[in-house]
Design a protein around this motif. Structure first.
Motif, PDB file in Angstrom:
ATOM      1  N   GLY A   1       0.820  -1.216   0.000  1.00  0.00           N
ATOM      2  CA  GLY A   1       0.000   0.000   0.000  1.00  0.00           C
ATOM      3  C   GLY A   1       0.846   1.256   0.000  1.00  0.00           C
ATOM      4  O   GLY A   1       0.514   2.247  -0.657  1.00  0.00           O
ATOM      5  N   ALA A   2       1.957   1.212   0.705  1.00  0.00           N
ATOM      6  CA  ALA A   2       2.823   2.391   0.832  1.00  0.00           C
ATOM      7  C   ALA A   2       3.500   2.747  -0.483  1.00  0.00           C
ATOM      8  O   ALA A   2       3.914   3.889  -0.685  1.00  0.00           O
ATOM      9  CB  ALA A   2       3.873   2.141   1.911  1.00  0.00           C
TER      10      ALA A   2
ATOM     11  N   ASN B   1       2.198   3.209  -3.153  1.00  0.00           N
ATOM     12  CA  ASN B   1       1.373   4.154  -3.895  1.00  0.00           C
ATOM     13  C   ASN B   1       1.380   5.544  -3.266  1.00  0.00           C
ATOM     14  O   ASN B   1       0.630   6.427  -3.663  1.00  0.00           O
ATOM     15  CB  ASN B   1      -0.067   3.639  -3.997  1.00  0.00           C
ATOM     16  CG  ASN B   1      -0.129   2.409  -4.863  1.00  0.00           C
ATOM     17  OD1 ASN B   1       0.530   2.353  -5.902  1.00  0.00           O
ATOM     18  ND2 ASN B   1      -0.887   1.408  -4.440  1.00  0.00           N
TER      19      ASN B   1
ATOM     20  N   ALA C   1      -3.970  -3.524   1.352  1.00  0.00           N
ATOM     21  CA  ALA C   1      -3.836  -2.265   2.079  1.00  0.00           C
ATOM     22  C   ALA C   1      -5.102  -2.183   2.939  1.00  0.00           C
ATOM     23  O   ALA C   1      -6.147  -1.741   2.477  1.00  0.00           O
ATOM     24  CB  ALA C   1      -3.745  -1.088   1.125  1.00  0.00           C
ATOM     25  N   ILE C   2      -5.005  -2.683   4.141  1.00  0.00           N
ATOM     26  CA  ILE C   2      -6.162  -3.020   4.990  1.00  0.00           C
ATOM     27  C   ILE C   2      -7.125  -3.882   4.177  1.00  0.00           C
ATOM     28  O   ILE C   2      -6.835  -5.055   3.968  1.00  0.00           O
ATOM     29  CB  ILE C   2      -6.845  -1.797   5.644  1.00  0.00           C
ATOM     30  CG1 ILE C   2      -5.803  -0.907   6.372  1.00  0.00           C
ATOM     31  CG2 ILE C   2      -7.898  -2.288   6.658  1.00  0.00           C
ATOM     32  CD1 ILE C   2      -6.417   0.206   7.216  1.00  0.00           C
ATOM     33  N   SER C   3      -8.202  -3.283   3.653  1.00  0.00           N
ATOM     34  CA  SER C   3      -9.201  -4.112   2.953  1.00  0.00           C
ATOM     35  C   SER C   3      -9.092  -4.009   1.438  1.00  0.00           C
ATOM     36  O   SER C   3      -9.847  -4.670   0.720  1.00  0.00           O
ATOM     37  CB  SER C   3     -10.609  -3.676   3.379  1.00  0.00           C
ATOM     38  OG  SER C   3     -10.932  -2.413   2.800  1.00  0.00           O
ATOM     39  N   VAL C   4      -8.203  -3.151   0.952  1.00  0.00           N
ATOM     40  CA  VAL C   4      -8.150  -2.929  -0.496  1.00  0.00           C
ATOM     41  C   VAL C   4      -7.088  -3.839  -1.108  1.00  0.00           C
ATOM     42  O   VAL C   4      -5.913  -3.737  -0.773  1.00  0.00           O
ATOM     43  CB  VAL C   4      -7.858  -1.445  -0.810  1.00  0.00           C
ATOM     44  CG1 VAL C   4      -7.797  -1.216  -2.313  1.00  0.00           C
ATOM     45  CG2 VAL C   4      -8.923  -0.545  -0.182  1.00  0.00           C
TER      46      VAL C   4
ATOM     47  N   SER D   1      -5.559  -1.388  -6.440  1.00  0.00           N
ATOM     48  CA  SER D   1      -4.944  -0.118  -6.047  1.00  0.00           C
ATOM     49  C   SER D   1      -3.628   0.162  -6.764  1.00  0.00           C
ATOM     50  O   SER D   1      -3.114   1.263  -6.710  1.00  0.00           O
ATOM     51  CB  SER D   1      -4.683  -0.107  -4.537  1.00  0.00           C
ATOM     52  OG  SER D   1      -3.696  -1.064  -4.208  1.00  0.00           O
TER      53      SER D   1
ATOM     54  N   ASP E   1      -9.621  -7.125  13.564  1.00  0.00           N
ATOM     55  CA  ASP E   1     -10.087  -6.926  12.185  1.00  0.00           C
ATOM     56  C   ASP E   1     -10.955  -8.119  11.791  1.00  0.00           C
ATOM     57  O   ASP E   1     -10.479  -9.253  11.753  1.00  0.00           O
ATOM     58  CB  ASP E   1      -8.859  -6.827  11.264  1.00  0.00           C
ATOM     59  CG  ASP E   1      -9.219  -6.671   9.790  1.00  0.00           C
ATOM     60  OD1 ASP E   1     -10.419  -6.652   9.472  1.00  0.00           O
ATOM     61  OD2 ASP E   1      -8.285  -6.564   8.962  1.00  0.00           O
TER      62      ASP E   1
ATOM     63  N   TYR F   1     -13.727  -8.735   4.251  1.00  0.00           N
ATOM     64  CA  TYR F   1     -13.371  -8.424   2.857  1.00  0.00           C
ATOM     65  C   TYR F   1     -12.470  -9.486   2.232  1.00  0.00           C
ATOM     66  O   TYR F   1     -12.212  -9.468   1.052  1.00  0.00           O
ATOM     67  CB  TYR F   1     -12.640  -7.074   2.818  1.00  0.00           C
ATOM     68  CG  TYR F   1     -11.474  -7.005   3.799  1.00  0.00           C
ATOM     69  CD1 TYR F   1     -10.238  -7.537   3.466  1.00  0.00           C
ATOM     70  CD2 TYR F   1     -11.628  -6.451   5.081  1.00  0.00           C
ATOM     71  CE1 TYR F   1      -9.179  -7.524   4.361  1.00  0.00           C
ATOM     72  CE2 TYR F   1     -10.581  -6.434   5.983  1.00  0.00           C
ATOM     73  CZ  TYR F   1      -9.353  -6.976   5.616  1.00  0.00           C
ATOM     74  OH  TYR F   1      -8.312  -6.967   6.504  1.00  0.00           O
TER      75      TYR F   1
END
Lengths: 334, 334
Positions: free
Chosen positions: A158-159, A161, A189-192, A197, A259, A263
């Protein structure tokens, strides 16, 4: 290069660290849920707040940090216990910090996402993408001081991006700095999910944009990570500039404890178990006759003892004096 | 018909109703789709409106908040969520140099009907990078409206007003008011909410408790600490008036000054940092107009100028609460 060419003591040290991380985090998880049932209340229990565990991602930390010296810097993320342990951060002080105790690394001011151990050149942050430019600065210092230490910036997929990632890669490349950018790609990236992404299949491809080497490696195989990391560290020490490594890993647990992971497809979690680097490494060591079951089980027992001692130390330690909250904003006294 | 709703549901209902009313309204942010927002503020939206209008983003805040400006310039009414207010650093330029200033700099040609939502507040040991309020930082910049609801009725009405406003609105919801189950939240924050759409005007404070002896002006979760303190103070024969400012920009100075004229005393309670912030602005606004009518020096209980510490004992020491309010009021009235 194969596992046969790595000295046995190095391999056992790697196993010891990987198993220690796993044992530590699974134990920490038990303590985290103390006082949080029947209703999960994030503010309750001996470890309040968020807890991000790295189970399943140990190979990234161990395969990299085995090549590092104390002077080398590692800058981690919100999920950083594995790198802290692999970098040699004192387990007792780290645990006390996570329990909010006066004997913790920061006397209870930092907490689990903000672990600082200057003696080990380790730090981490709760802000996504914060590590990359900071590692560039360590690289500048090494160059200006004529030292051969290197900096490792860790980030999730995630980072990658985040603007800081791209700015820092360019800067490290243009100034040929001794920095290793390590992306722990756990696919979420958590749920994505990453494919929703990220415009490229592998973050290692992004190295091309900055004219530096980029390698993607299977995190299920700690030896593969070891080899790729070795090359990048050696290159950095030789003054040839930065590298980008993507370690493909799987999160065995949620983004944070608690969590619900609604998802996440079941198959992904099953794949995570299959790709468990600790289990794979254990199998490899035994199958290749590098270590005996007795040797490994002795290491496991020693780890369990060490982890228990760290937990006991944290539990027995006092909380900080409340007034301490007002001190330490500035260096040189308040 | 009205029913009791937790704040997170009131917010997502407001967004859903505006999305139904106006096709130009759409939502972007991290984990706002399948997850429904880490704090639930967008729950159910993806199912109702689909991927085009409910867009999970990469962790690229500069990109998606800057994109809100571009979309607004073409007549869209974007709502963007950035999980924690602590994370805004990476996207500040788009907010404070562009979104806030575009209308003014363009001589009124450009409108910026953007709502930026985020979670604020501590009290659950999430430490220095996940517990701040920071609304004062944004209130300082001309061009941004600042909305901070304290209950589900206001949350819905203010969200609808924010979406319909032609100016950029920063909408701050306190994690400890959302009624999430896993995060402590006062029951009083979940009030009756009409099913049909309605607005609460931006720029109107609300007297939530009448009294003659002292005005306690505050926002967000501190409204409850003030109300609980007022109940105790009543037993000691002190009648406190509690003012929920609800929006900081515009600030309802009229209601504030009228209240202080009546009580002659002003205490500001703020979970944001003390210096250069809301508490200073509110006190100055009163002193400039009716300073000579005050029976006691104005006081403030705000977050001392230290980062949010992790350890529970440290955080409790610095966080404003009922006890601190009671002590301050007693000193002021004596």
């Amino acid at each position: 290069m194969g596992v046969e060419e790595i000295p046995k003591e190095t391999l056992l040290e790697m196993y010891r660290t990987m198993h220690k991380i796993r044992t530590y985090e699974e134990t920490l998880a038990k303590w985290y849920y103390e006082g949080k049932s029947p209703r999960f209340d994030i503010s309750a229990g001996p470890i309040p707040g968020e807890l991000h565990l790295s189970s399943g991602q140990e190979s990234a930390a161990v395969g990299m940090c085995i090549h590092l010296k104390p002077e080398d810097a590692v800058i981690g993320t919100h999920r950083a216990h594995h790198f802290a342990i692999a970098k040699g951060v004192d387990l007792k002080k780290m645990t006390a910090e996570i329990f909010g105790k006066a004997t913790g690394l920061s006397g209870g001011k930092g907490g689990h996402m903000h672990l600082f151990d200057v003696s080990k050149n380790f730090s981490c942050s709760g802000i996504v993408g914060a590590s990359f430019p900071q590692a560039v600065g360590v690289g500048i210092a090494a160059k200006l001081k004529g030292e051969d230490y290197v900096a490792v910036a860790v980030g999730g997929d995630g980072a990658a991006n985040q603007g800081t990632f791209h700015e820092a890669l360019n800067l490290a490349a243009v100034w040929k700095l001794p920095v290793i950018f390590l992306i722990e790609d756990n696919g979420w990236a958590i749920s994505v999910p990453k494919e929703k992404s990220t415009a490229v299949a592998k973050n290692s491809e992004r190295a091309k944009a900055y004219g530096i080497p980029g390698v993607s490696v299977d995190g299920a195989d700690v030896i593969a990570v070891y080899e790729v990391a070795k090359e990048a560290v050696e290159r950095a020490r030789r003054g040839e500039g930065p590298s980008l490594i993507e370690v493909r890993t799987y999160r065995l647990r949620g983004h944070f404890e608690g969590d619900p992971q609604l998802y996440r497809p079941k198959e992904d979690l099953e794949l995570a178990k299959e790709k468990d680097p600790l289990r794979n490494f254990e199998k490899l060591l035994l199958e290749k006759g590098i270590a005996t079951e007795e040797e490994l089980s002795r290491i496991r027992e020693e780890n369990e003892k060490e982890v228990q001692e760290a937990i006991d130390f944290a539990l027995k330690s006092p909380y900080p004096e409340p007034e301490e909250a007002l001190k330490g904003v500035f260096a040189g006294g308040d | 018909m009205a029913r009791k709703l937790p704040m997170y549901k009131a917010i997502s209902e407001a967004i859903a109703q505006e999305m139904e009313r106006d096709e130009n309204v759409f939502v972007m942010g991290e984990d706002i789709g399948a997850y429904g927002g880490i704090f639930g503020a967008t729950s159910g939206l993806l199912e109702k409106f689909g991927l085009d209008r409910v867009r999970d983003t990469p962790i690229s805040e500069s990109a998606f908040i800057g994109a809100a400006l571009g979309a607004a310039s073409k007549g869209m009414r974007p709502i963007v969520e950035l999980m924690f207010v602590d994370f805004f650093g990476v996207a500040m330029d788009q907010i404070y140099n562009h979104i806030a200033k575009a209308h003014y700099m363009s001589g009124g040609q450009v409108k910026m009907p953007i709502v930026i939502t985020t979670a604020i507040g501590g009290g659950y040991s999430d430490a220095a990078q996940h517990s701040q309020c920071l609304y004062g930082l944004f209130a300082h910049v001309p061009g941004l409206k600042i909305v901070i609801p304290s209950n589900s009725y206001d949350a819905k009405g203010l969200m609808i007003s924010s979406i319909r406003d032609d100016n950029p609105v920063m909408y701050f919801f306190h994690k400890g008011l959302m009624g999430l189950g896993w995060m402590p939240s006062p029951e009083e924050a979940a009030v009756e909410v009409p099913e049909e759409p309605y607005t609460v005007p931006i720029g109107e404070a609300k007297v939530v408790r009448e009294g003659d002896d002292v005005t306690i002006a505050t926002v967000s979760r501190m409204v409850y600490e003030a109300l609980w303190a007022a109940e105790e103070l009543e037993k000691a024969g002190i009648n406190a008036e509690v003012l929920d400012l609800r929006t900081l920009v515009p600030l309802d100075r009229k209601t504030l000054i009228n209240s202080v004229k009546k009580t002659g005393r002003l205490l500001v309670v703020d979970e944001d940092y003390m210096s250069y912030g809301m508490s200073g602005e509110v006190i100055t606004s009163v002193v400039e107009k009716v300073g000579n009518e005050l029976k006691a020096l104005p006081r403030r209980i705000a977050y001392p100028d230290v980062p949010v510490p992790y350890s529970r004992v440290l955080e409790k020491f610095v966080l404003p609460d009922k006890e601190k309010i009671i002590a301050a009021v007693k000193e002021m009235v004596q």
